[in-house]
Write an enzyme that holds these catalytic residues in place. Structure first.
Site, PDB file in Angstrom:
ATOM      1  N   GLU A   9       1.469  -5.574  -2.927  1.00  0.00           N
ATOM      2  CA  GLU A   9       0.489  -4.502  -3.138  1.00  0.00           C
ATOM      3  C   GLU A   9      -0.438  -4.284  -1.940  1.00  0.00           C
ATOM      4  O   GLU A   9      -0.992  -3.200  -1.789  1.00  0.00           O
ATOM      5  CB  GLU A   9      -0.329  -4.786  -4.399  1.00  0.00           C
ATOM      6  CG  GLU A   9      -1.159  -6.068  -4.327  1.00  0.00           C
ATOM      7  CD  GLU A   9      -1.576  -6.553  -5.710  1.00  0.00           C
ATOM      8  OE1 GLU A   9      -0.753  -6.459  -6.630  1.00  0.00           O
ATOM      9  OE2 GLU A   9      -2.713  -7.020  -5.853  1.00  0.00           O
ATOM     10  N   ASN A  10      -0.599  -5.308  -1.093  1.00  0.00           N
ATOM     11  CA  ASN A  10      -1.450  -5.119   0.088  1.00  0.00           C
ATOM     12  C   ASN A  10      -0.716  -4.398   1.225  1.00  0.00           C
ATOM     13  O   ASN A  10      -1.157  -4.439   2.368  1.00  0.00           O
ATOM     14  CB  ASN A  10      -2.046  -6.447   0.572  1.00  0.00           C
ATOM     15  CG  ASN A  10      -0.997  -7.509   0.848  1.00  0.00           C
ATOM     16  OD1 ASN A  10       0.064  -7.519   0.240  1.00  0.00           O
ATOM     17  ND2 ASN A  10      -1.284  -8.394   1.774  1.00  0.00           N
TER      18      ASN A  10
END
Lengths: 229, 232
Positions: free
Chosen positions: A55-56
């Protein structure tokens, strides 16, 4: 020995069983904690190309970085240093979730506190404390093509986690497709909550005893497989 | 061309006032402007609203939790208002449970998109994330092409405290790997964008225009992190 004390599946076996379902070319997002064990399984199927999304904003990262070879600027969703693979790409956080909301993630594997027989699951809030830890779970659960859950079948006090209806606030309604617990593999279908594979030594009756949800026993019920057929 | 380089972190945040809203990037302890957060801590401004993925970690390094512990923050807007593990009782978790500060819990993708909306002049947007959950209660729902969405609004800020890898004196920015995370969208969403730079601040023209991650028009102030500065 009572039923509840029979040997159960390890966390690695649970995650191996889910990872066995990953198909060549899939974009996979593994939740922090137990689900990251899914990546170990893929060493046994080197011909399968899996693209890990975090997700980063990392697309196509590799395994955990060996000690001494960490790049302090490259971490996975759990903040662990990983290695770059050829072809890796970086985007910012809004684009990373654009990838998720567009439905490009083929499967997300997450942990949970509870799963219900209609495919709801809860993994962000426990009642004893204010607030919750959502992170990217709601975006992933609501938008990934498939949601797989890896979760212990019972709470520490023995109470079931697989319920008719979640008692905790849910992360997303009706999205769970496949659940691996330490007692077996379960599929949520249009017909209901199906026991497909059982832990060694556990009968369907034993498993139903530990489960509030009503189990449908698969016609081809078998002992859990941890390698492709 | 305006030179945006400031001599130190304190002068770069000196006009931050009580009651302002600030954005602090960072994910997995990478890409936080620890030196600028330390300067805000020294400045002592109060009643701040913080926008960040989480609200501080368990270690001793300077992060948003440092400002929370010093009671400079009245509200946090973030994706984690409770620990992911019961042992991680940060100052934020303790104070939030004791009703000593307010918090708004936002799914991480919605948090990021609300920043991008603020950065891009969008009035509001519909997202499928959180539909059918407690977090969507009371929000406007709309069905579009058979799918249900909730309405979410932009999230602007007075200050963004940014960490970049490289910059030129005009403020064009580059990030390295997952240091990027929330940095570009926060840098573009805030009114005043202050950047601490790890590697170097070079002359305009030295960064290939095709390799600029945030254009300098969004950036107001730059400070080079000294050798003994606070790194990740």
């Amino acid at each position: 020995m009572t039923t509840a004390d029979k040997p159960r599946l390890s966390r690695q076996t649970m995650c191996d069983r889910l990872a066995m379902e990953f198909q060549d070319g899939w974009i996979v997002n593994l939740g922090v904690g137990m689900p990251t064990l899914c990546s170990n399984y893929l060493e046994s199927e080197p011909d399968k190309e899996i693209i890990f999304h975090s997700e980063n904003g990392v697309i196509g990262f590799g395994p955990l970085a060996p000690a001494g070879e960490e790049d302090r600027h490259l971490v996975n969703a759990g903040g662990q240093n990983v290695v770059a693979l050829p072809g890796m790409a970086i985007v910012h956080h809004a684009d990373s979730f654009g990838i998720i909301r567009k439905g490009m993630v083929d499967v997300t594997v997450m942990g949970a506190y509870e799963v219900s027989e209609n495919g709801d699951f809860a993994n962000w809030r426990i009642p004893v404390r204010k607030g919750g830890g959502i992170g990217g779970a709601m975006d992933l659960a609501g938008c990934a093509k498939r949601v797989f859950i890896a979760m212990e079948h019972n709470q520490r006090n023995g109470a079931p986690r697989v319920l008719k209806q979640c008692s905790l606030p849910i992360t997303a309604p009706g999205v769970v497709k496949l659940l691996a617990t330490d007692l077996g593999l379960f599929e949520i279908t249009e017909d209901g909550f199906v026991l497909r594979e059982h832990a060694p030594g556990w009968s369907p009756e034993d498993i139903q005893e530990q489960t509030e949800a009503e189990l449908i026993i698969a016609d081809d019920l078998r002992e859990i497989r941890v390698r492709p057929a | 061309m305006k030179n945006k380089v400031f001599p130190d972190f304190d002068s770069a945040v000196a006009d931050m006032k009580d009651g302002m809203t600030f954005m602090s990037p960072g994910f997995g302890n990478v890409g936080l402007a620890r030196n600028l957060l330390a300067a805000v801590h020294r400045l002592g401004v109060k009643d701040l609203t913080g926008i960040s993925n989480n609200a501080g970690s368990m270690d001793d390094r300077v992060d948003v939790g440092t400002l929370i512990e010093a009671r400079q923050v009245k509200k946090m807007i973030c994706a984690f208002t409770a620990p992911t593990h019961p042992s991680q009782i940060t100052p934020f978790v303790q104070m939030y449970n004791d009703d000593e500060l307010d918090a708004e819990l936002v799914p991480q993708g919605t948090l990021a998109e609300r920043m991008r909306a603020a950065a891009a002049g969008i009035g509001a947007f519909y997202t499928p994330a959180s539909v059918g959950t407690e977090l969507a209660e009371g929000k406007e729902h709309r069905e579009i092409n058979g799918r249900t969405y909730v309405l979410e609004y932009p999230l602007p800020a007075d200050f963004a405290l940014i960490r970049a890898y490289r910059a030129d004196t005009f403020g064009n920015l580059q990030f390295r790997l997952t240091q990027r995370n929330f940095n570009p969208i926060m840098a573009m969403a805030a009114d005043i964008t202050v950047v601490e730079v790890e590697d170097s601040i070079v002359e305009p023209g030295e960064i290939d225009p095709d390799c600029v991650h945030v254009p300098g028009i969004y950036v107001d102030r730059l400070v080079k992190i000294p050798e003994d500065g606070l790194w990740d």
